[in-house]
Design a protein around this motif. Structure first.
Motif, PDB file in Angstrom:
ATOM      1  N   PRO A  24       0.572  -1.444   0.421  1.00 41.58           N
ATOM      2  CA  PRO A  24       0.044  -0.068   0.101  1.00 41.58           C
ATOM      3  C   PRO A  24       1.029   1.238  -0.029  1.00 41.58           C
ATOM      4  O   PRO A  24       0.485   2.284  -0.030  1.00 41.58           O
ATOM      5  CB  PRO A  24      -1.145  -0.191   1.458  1.00 41.58           C
ATOM      6  N   ALA A  25       2.110   0.562   0.492  1.00 34.11           N
ATOM      7  CA  ALA A  25       3.159   2.122   0.179  1.00 34.11           C
ATOM      8  C   ALA A  25       3.721   2.894  -0.607  1.00 34.11           C
ATOM      9  O   ALA A  25       3.103   3.959  -1.423  1.00 34.11           O
ATOM     10  CB  ALA A  25       3.879   1.555   1.335  1.00 34.11           C
ATOM     11  N   CYS A  26       3.899   1.517  -1.986  1.00 32.56           N
ATOM     12  CA  CYS A  26       4.600   1.769  -3.094  1.00 32.56           C
ATOM     13  C   CYS A  26       3.925   1.632  -4.163  1.00 32.56           C
ATOM     14  O   CYS A  26       4.554   1.758  -5.564  1.00 32.56           O
ATOM     15  CB  CYS A  26       6.051   1.732  -2.509  1.00 32.56           C
ATOM     16  N   LYS A  27       2.836   0.367  -4.250  1.00 37.31           N
ATOM     17  CA  LYS A  27       2.160  -0.423  -4.798  1.00 37.31           C
ATOM     18  C   LYS A  27       3.090  -1.252  -5.249  1.00 37.31           C
ATOM     19  O   LYS A  27       2.643  -2.008  -6.705  1.00 37.31           O
ATOM     20  CB  LYS A  27       1.840   0.823  -5.914  1.00 37.31           C
ATOM     21  N   SER A  28       4.096  -2.083  -5.109  1.00 44.40           N
ATOM     22  CA  SER A  28       5.486  -3.057  -5.827  1.00 44.40           C
ATOM     23  C   SER A  28       4.699  -4.505  -5.358  1.00 44.40           C
ATOM     24  O   SER A  28       4.019  -4.652  -4.873  1.00 44.40           O
ATOM     25  CB  SER A  28       6.596  -2.139  -5.462  1.00 44.40           C
ATOM     26  N   PRO A  29       4.929  -5.116  -5.956  1.00 45.93           N
ATOM     27  CA  PRO A  29       3.909  -6.465  -5.712  1.00 45.93           C
ATOM     28  C   PRO A  29       4.543  -6.808  -4.432  1.00 45.93           C
ATOM     29  O   PRO A  29       5.654  -6.239  -4.010  1.00 45.93           O
ATOM     30  CB  PRO A  29       4.766  -7.167  -6.596  1.00 45.93           C
TER      31      PRO A  29
END
Length: 67
Positions: free
Chosen positions: A21-26
């Motif tokens: 949720p912080a950086c949208k990375s997997p």
């Protein structure tokens, strides 16, 4: 779907759609935590439910050592 005896604390289907949720990375499963592949935040899993709250995440070790 998780089956009794599965070593994974969450289903693979859920893991495939989750993102940090912080950086949208997997995220990837490492032990009993979901670890962001981008920022390194670690999210705990309680009773099969990932706790994907930024304020509850464990921040990566600033020294860069794994642990």
């Amino acid at each position: 779907m998780s089956h009794p005896g599965d070593p994974s604390p969450i289903s693979l289907e859920l893991l495939e759609i989750l993102a940090c949720p912080a950086c949208k990375s997997p995220v990837e499963l490492k032990g009993d935590r979901l670890v962001c592949q981008g920022c390194g935040r670690r999210y705990r899993i309680e009773d099969g439910i990932p706790i994907m709250l930024i304020d509850e995440a464990e921040l990566p070790d600033p020294s860069g050592s794994a642990g």
